[in-house]
Design an enzyme around this catalytic site. Structure first.
Site, PDB file in Angstrom:
ATOM      1  CG  ASN A   7      -3.643  -3.469  -7.450  1.00 43.46           C
ATOM      2  OD1 ASN A   7      -4.085  -2.448  -7.560  1.00 43.46           O
ATOM      3  ND2 ASN A   7      -2.460  -3.739  -7.686  1.00 43.46           N
ATOM      4  NE  ARG A   9      -1.490   2.723  -8.798  1.00 43.33           N
ATOM      5  CZ  ARG A   9      -0.075   3.231  -8.672  1.00 43.33           C
ATOM      6  NH1 ARG A   9       0.244   2.990  -7.561  1.00 43.33           N
ATOM      7  NH2 ARG A   9       0.485   3.790  -9.545  1.00 43.33           N
ATOM      8  CB  CYS A  10      -3.689  -4.486 -11.968  1.00 44.26           C
ATOM      9  SG  CYS A  10      -3.454  -6.324 -12.742  1.00 44.26           S
ATOM     10  N   GLY A  11      -4.139  -3.323 -15.002  1.00 46.03           N
ATOM     11  CA  GLY A  11      -4.712  -3.566 -16.291  1.00 46.03           C
ATOM     12  C   GLY A  11      -5.767  -4.631 -16.177  1.00 46.03           C
TER      13      GLY A  11
END
Length: 113
Positions: A7, A9-11
């Site tokens: 994903n 958007r996931c750090g």
């Protein structure tokens, strides 16, 4: 070759990709938000992770809290929820053949490689 369920958007997911790049590992990326896993694919991933379906759920996500928290769900119902709302899936998931890990900690990823 490794596969990473990612994903962007996931750090944690981005950190894992950077780690794989630095380790020169060959991998392919599947953005499971844009290209969701089917229920059958989720069953295979869960088997490779050797976990219960509920262990793959991000239980602090708003969708989980609003729709599922406090309910007793069967494994099949959890898998349906993950297929319907891919944002609920823990990430990143790194798959190598018949085994997989949730690669949130880079030390775990390093050992897995």
């Amino acid at each position: 070759m490794l596969q990473i369920l990612h994903n962007p958007r996931c750090g944690k997911s981005r950190n894992c990709l950077a780690f794989l790049d630095n380790s020169k590992a060959e991998y392919e990326i599947r953005n499971y938000i844009q290209n969701p896993l089917s229920e059958e694919e989720l069953k295979i991933v869960i088997k490779k992770l050797n976990i219960k379906p509920i262990e793959l759920v991000r239980q602090k996500e708003i969708i989980w809290i609003e729709h599922f928290k406090g309910k007793t769900l069967s494994d099949s119902e959890v898998i349906k929820a993950l297929a319907q709302y891919p944002i609920l899936i823990e990430r990143p998931i790194i798959i190598k053949g018949n085994v997989a890990i949730i690669g949130r900690e880079l030390e775990k990823v390093e050992k897995f490689l």
